[in-house]
Design an enzyme around this catalytic site. Structure first.
Site, PDB file in Angstrom:
ATOM      1  N   LYS A 106       0.826  -1.214   0.000  1.00 22.86           N
ATOM      2  CA  LYS A 106       0.000   0.000   0.000  1.00 22.86           C
ATOM      3  C   LYS A 106       0.858   1.262   0.000  1.00 22.86           C
ATOM      4  CE  LYS A 106      -2.246  -0.942   3.777  1.00 22.86           C
ATOM      5  NZ  LYS A 106      -1.487  -2.177   4.102  1.00 22.86           N
ATOM      6  N   ARG A 150      -8.933   1.401   9.782  1.00 26.97           N
ATOM      7  CA  ARG A 150      -8.647  -0.022   9.952  1.00 26.97           C
ATOM      8  C   ARG A 150      -9.824  -0.788  10.561  1.00 26.97           C
ATOM      9  NH1 ARG A 150      -2.340  -0.770  11.876  1.00 26.97           N
ATOM     10  NH2 ARG A 150      -1.394   0.121  10.006  1.00 26.97           N
ATOM     11  N   ARG A 198      12.368  -8.321   5.555  1.00 21.52           N
ATOM     12  CA  ARG A 198      12.649  -6.895   5.485  1.00 21.52           C
ATOM     13  C   ARG A 198      13.624  -6.473   6.585  1.00 21.52           C
ATOM     14  NH1 ARG A 198       7.537  -2.979   4.987  1.00 21.52           N
ATOM     15  NH2 ARG A 198       7.220  -3.594   7.159  1.00 21.52           N
ATOM     16  N   ARG A 238      12.759  -5.154  12.406  1.00 21.91           N
ATOM     17  CA  ARG A 238      11.799  -4.569  13.336  1.00 21.91           C
ATOM     18  C   ARG A 238      10.984  -5.666  14.003  1.00 21.91           C
ATOM     19  NH1 ARG A 238       8.915  -0.600   9.438  1.00 21.91           N
ATOM     20  NH2 ARG A 238       7.198  -1.949  10.079  1.00 21.91           N
ATOM     21  N   ARG A 256      -0.423 -10.062  13.120  1.00 21.72           N
ATOM     22  CA  ARG A 256      -0.945  -8.870  12.454  1.00 21.72           C
ATOM     23  C   ARG A 256      -1.974  -9.243  11.392  1.00 21.72           C
ATOM     24  NH1 ARG A 256       4.130  -5.756  10.268  1.00 21.72           N
ATOM     25  NH2 ARG A 256       2.612  -4.113   9.755  1.00 21.72           N
TER      26      ARG A 256
END
Length: 221
Positions: free
Chosen positions: A17, A92, A131, A164, A175
């Site tokens: 996104k 959300r 990542r 992270r 998530r």
């Protein structure tokens, strides 16, 4: 000349996104409003909001609506949002969507379109778990898709790379569960209002951008 874009981007974490929001920002001279970026900055700077939000973010949970809604309401009033805005990471939940409706009504505005970017869970986990973020310049890289010349070292500034907490595989899985239970119902919410366009989020960036542009069509005049 591009028109005024007032767009919401929906999709699970890792759906791309943010990338598409930046491309839309360039095309329509609109302001990208990313609650994720705003919150991460607040956490890094240890502001009052950052301290409050960090526990939620690190466990893959949602930050309370009261914090997010006020943050977005103030952001949309800033001058750089006047030509249009791309909302990335908000709303959300259904209550947040209803709050957004109220915010825009007070401003005399309506959304042009809601884009739902769809990506299979397996691909999302692969994207996020690989990542890495530079501790120094905050640049992002990926162990598979964008590996650095020296493992653990940023090509741009030589800083240390780290994963992270919210990119760890177990946190990503959590998530996604949160997204499915709390955010996915927004698809029906916006479909019923005739605003929803569903986008296949798998492929090269330019391919996805083409789908997004086609989906927007005459919605942004």
């Amino acid at each position: 000349m591009a028109g005024s874009a007032r767009v919401v981007l929906l999709g699970p974490p890792g759906a791309g996104k943010g990338t598409q929001a930046k491309l839309l920002q360039e095309k329509f001279a609109a302001c990208q409003v990313s609650t994720g970026d705003i919150l991460r900055k607040a956490v890094a700077e240890q502001t009052a909001l950052g301290k409050e939000a960090s526990d939620y973010i690190n466990h893959g949970a949602l930050v309370p609506d009261s914090v997010i809604v006020n943050l977005v309401a103030e952001r949309l009033k800033e001058k750089d949002c006047e030509p249009g805005f791309i909302l990335d990471g908000f709303p959300r939940t259904i209550p947040q969507a209803e709050s957004l409706d109220a915010i825009l009504k007070k401003m005399g505005l309506n959304l042009n379109c809601v884009l739902s970017v769809q990506v299979p869970e397996k691909i999302i986990i692969e994207r996020l778990a690989g990542r890495r973020t530079c501790k120094n310049c905050r640049a992002l890289s990926h162990v598979v898709f964008n590996p650095q010349k020296r493992p653990g070292v940023c090509d741009r500034c030589g800083g240390e790379l780290y994963q992270r907490d919210d990119d760890r595989e177990e946190t990503v899985a959590n998530r996604l569960k949160v997204y499915d239970s709390q955010t996915a119902p927004l698809i029906s919410y916006y479909r019923e209002r005739g605003l929803l366009s569903e986008i296949d989020g798998v492929g090269e960036i330019d391919e996805i951008r083409s789908r997004v542009t086609q989906a927007l069509g005459d919605r942004v005049k």
